[in-house]
Design a protein around this motif. Structure first.
Motif, short mmCIF file in Angstrom:
data_model
loop_
_atom_site.label_atom_id
_atom_site.label_comp_id
_atom_site.label_asym_id
_atom_site.label_seq_id
_atom_site.Cartn_x
_atom_site.Cartn_y
_atom_site.Cartn_z
N GLY A 136 -2.97 72.07 46.16
CA GLY A 136 -2.63 72.59 44.67
C GLY A 136 -2.14 71.44 43.91
N LYS A 137 -2.15 70.34 44.47
CA LYS A 137 -1.53 69.04 43.53
C LYS A 137 -0.28 69.19 43.09
CE LYS A 137 -6.26 67.39 42.41
NZ LYS A 137 -6.11 66.28 43.42
N ARG A 138 0.52 70.00 43.59
CA ARG A 138 2.01 70.07 43.30
C ARG A 138 2.82 68.92 43.56
NH1 ARG A 138 5.22 74.41 45.71
NH2 ARG A 138 6.55 73.87 44.13
N TYR A 139 2.42 68.09 44.53
CA TYR A 139 3.36 66.86 44.86
C TYR A 139 2.40 65.58 44.60
CZ TYR A 139 6.00 70.31 46.89
OH TYR A 139 6.67 71.59 47.52
N ALA A 140 3.15 64.68 44.26
CA ALA A 140 2.35 63.07 43.71
C ALA A 140 3.36 62.22 44.12
CB ALA A 140 2.28 63.05 42.28
N ALA A 141 2.70 60.93 44.77
CA ALA A 141 3.49 59.95 45.07
C ALA A 141 2.67 58.65 44.98
CB ALA A 141 3.84 60.02 46.53
N SER A 142 3.41 57.64 44.75
CA SER A 142 2.91 56.10 44.36
C SER A 142 3.82 55.21 44.80
CB SER A 142 2.36 55.99 43.30
OG SER A 142 1.57 54.80 42.90
N TRP A 143 3.34 53.97 45.04
CA TRP A 143 4.00 52.85 45.53
C TRP A 143 4.14 51.62 44.56
CZ3 TRP A 143 -0.11 55.18 47.79
CH2 TRP A 143 -1.18 54.43 47.99
N PHE A 144 5.02 50.95 44.46
CA PHE A 144 5.19 49.73 43.63
C PHE A 144 5.71 48.40 44.40
CE2 PHE A 144 5.29 53.68 41.11
CZ PHE A 144 4.17 53.57 40.12
N PHE A 145 5.72 47.38 43.82
CA PHE A 145 6.23 46.24 44.48
C PHE A 145 6.94 45.57 43.53
CE2 PHE A 145 2.13 47.05 45.96
CZ PHE A 145 2.45 47.84 47.44
N ARG A 146 7.56 44.12 43.99
CA ARG A 146 8.42 43.40 43.10
C ARG A 146 7.60 43.02 41.96
NH1 ARG A 146 9.82 39.70 46.52
NH2 ARG A 146 12.05 40.25 47.12
N PRO A 147 6.28 42.38 41.92
CA PRO A 147 5.43 42.08 40.68
C PRO A 147 5.25 43.30 39.71
CG PRO A 147 4.45 41.20 42.42
CD PRO A 147 5.56 42.31 42.97
N ASP A 148 5.67 44.57 40.03
CA ASP A 148 5.56 45.51 39.22
C ASP A 148 6.87 45.93 38.36
OD1 ASP A 148 2.89 46.11 40.23
OD2 ASP A 148 3.75 47.28 41.89
N LEU A 149 7.99 45.08 38.53
CA LEU A 149 9.38 45.48 37.96
C LEU A 149 9.19 45.32 36.65
CD1 LEU A 149 11.65 44.34 40.75
CD2 LEU A 149 10.92 46.80 40.07
N GLY A 150 8.03 44.62 35.97
CA GLY A 150 8.23 44.70 34.63
C GLY A 150 7.87 46.06 33.82
N SER A 151 7.17 46.90 34.87
CA SER A 151 6.72 48.18 34.27
C SER A 151 7.82 49.36 34.70
CB SER A 151 5.33 48.44 34.72
OG SER A 151 4.54 47.55 34.49
N GLU A 152 9.02 48.79 34.95
CA GLU A 152 10.09 49.81 35.42
C GLU A 152 10.21 50.89 34.54
OE1 GLU A 152 12.85 46.28 33.90
OE2 GLU A 152 10.72 46.73 34.60
N ARG A 153 10.26 50.73 33.22
CA ARG A 153 10.51 52.12 32.22
C ARG A 153 9.43 53.17 32.45
NH1 ARG A 153 14.50 51.40 29.04
NH2 ARG A 153 15.49 49.38 28.58
N GLU A 154 8.07 52.59 32.53
CA GLU A 154 7.08 53.38 32.79
C GLU A 154 7.21 54.21 34.02
OE1 GLU A 154 2.21 53.77 31.80
OE2 GLU A 154 3.12 51.78 31.86
N ILE A 155 7.54 53.49 35.29
CA ILE A 155 7.64 54.07 36.69
C ILE A 155 8.84 55.05 36.35
CG2 ILE A 155 8.56 53.56 39.09
CD1 ILE A 155 7.44 50.63 38.63
N ALA A 156 10.06 55.01 35.78
CA ALA A 156 11.01 55.84 35.67
C ALA A 156 10.84 57.05 34.97
CB ALA A 156 12.40 55.19 35.13
N ALA A 157 9.74 56.88 33.85
CA ALA A 157 9.48 57.92 33.11
C ALA A 157 8.49 58.88 34.10
CB ALA A 157 8.90 57.47 31.98
#
Length: 388
Positions: A61-82
């Motif tokens: 049903g695609k009700r749940y979604a998960a992904s993973w991020f690392f230290r080099p991705d922290l420049g995209s923290e606003r998009e991750i939080a959104a």
């Protein structure tokens, strides 16, 4: 050694996805979680991030979604939080960019959780860590480094709303140290690991569990930090090799045999560090999986992953009686527990085999499939993430 196996499998880290692909993984779903780890690896990251995300992303049903991020991705923290509803910080030390990511979630009213699989967040136990790893206690840099790591982990933990961990022993330490609510989601086998394990078990069954006349003990380590653990069992191994000329030892990873086995070097099989999918092939080949651990509060927090990885392919484990080994293994039913004087006797009892040995292997596999398969973990994971 068991003769039945399956061909070596091609392997590539399944988590090597570009940042935009990992952000896109959070595009759908009513409930979305972002996992953060400092960097990917085949141990903690695989078990506590990749495996968890696989469970959530596999739900119908695609009700749940998960992904993973690392230290080099922290420049995209606003998009991750959104894009995510929950942030899980996996075994990461305090640093300003991580705190910025955590604060973004907090300001949006989104929970931040800390996931950890070892007793590495409380400076009161650093001496146990240093002893367990066999590090130089006379080097101030060792103390500075490990106290710094534990303090940074603890600082991250105290900024979180709660924690997730692998077992109740470690959960107790987390509750006492942080005062935060703690949920338990055990370590488990992912889809890829279980698929190859099922193939290996089927091949062994089809062969009638045929062996080559050279019974083999196995010790499997992904890091050199278990050298002192391994040495607990080595005297018993040497005595058994003296009495059983056909007996062999397989060492996989970074562990080196000690002087007690010098006379038997031609019977020690050395395999290099092996990816976690094909590692199941090596574990399936041996009759006995050795799981020695030093007795300490640190060891009591370790999860029994070496037990269920071996159990899934029908290999019987002999283990030190640490808290989580005792919780997993009933002596004589699905494995053997060995205190220091008992290693020789308990290993030999497995090597003698017969119906009792076959029953232990069958019982262990049934236990691994029922409690340590990725398909069984969704209820605990959903509850830990607050999605009841």
């Amino acid at each position: 050694m068991y003769v039945a196996t399956v061909p070596a499998l091609p392997y590539a880290d399944p988590w090597q996805v570009p940042l935009q692909g990992r952000l896109q993984m959070l595009a759908n779903g009513e409930h979305r979680v972002a996992y953060y780890a400092e960097e990917p690896n085949t141990s903690t990251f695989r078990y506590r991030v990749y495996n968890m995300a696989q469970v959530l992303n596999s739900q119908p049903g695609k009700r749940y979604a998960a992904s993973w991020f690392f230290r080099p991705d922290l420049g995209s923290e606003r998009e991750i939080a959104a894009r995510a509803d929950v942030l899980v910080v996996c075994r990461a030390g305090y640093e300003h960019r991580l705190v910025h990511l955590m604060d973004l979630f907090a300001r949006l009213g989104k929970p931040v959780l800390f996931d950890v699989d070892d007793l590495v967040f409380d400076t009161r136990y650093v001496h146990l860590l240093i002893s367990a790893l066999g590090l130089n206690k006379d080097d101030p840099r060792v103390w500075d480094g490990w106290f710094g790591l534990a303090a940074r982990m603890g600082a991250t933990l105290t900024r979180c709303d709660g924690a997730i961990t692998t077992n109740e022993v470690l959960a107790g330490h987390l509750r006492e140290h942080s005062g935060r609510p703690v949920a338990v989601v055990p370590n488990f086998m992912n889809r890829e690991q279980l698929d190859v394990s099922n193939r290996l078990w089927a091949a062994k069954e089809a062969s009638g569990f045929a062996v080559d006349g050279h019974p083999t003990l196995g010790y499997f380590s992904g890091t050199p930090s278990h050298q002192l653990d391994y040495t607990i069992a080595e005297p018993a191994i040497a005595r058994l090799m003296e009495r059983h000329p056909a007996l062999r030892l397989m060492l996989v990873g970074f562990i080196a045999p000690g002087p007690a086995l010098g006379r038997f070097s031609d019977r020690v099989l050395r395999l290099p560090f092996t990816d976690w999918v094909n590692l199941q092939r090596a574990i399936a080949a041996v009759e006995v999986n050795l799981m020695p651990l030093q007795a300490s509060a640190f060891a009591d927090c370790k999860s029994p992953l070496k037990y269920f990885e071996a159990a899934a392919v029908g290999t019987v484990s002999v283990a030190s009686p640490t808290a989580n080994h005792v919780a997993s293994i009933t002596d004589g039913h699905n494995g053997r527990l060995a205190r220091s004087p008992e290693w020789e006797r308990q290993i030999e009892s497995v090597l003698e085999g017969g119906p009792a040995g076959a029953a232990m292997a069958t019982n262990a596999r049934a236990d691994a499939l029922s409690r340590h398969s990725w398909a069984q973990q969704f209820p605990a994971l959903r509850q830990a993430l607050g999605w009841n």
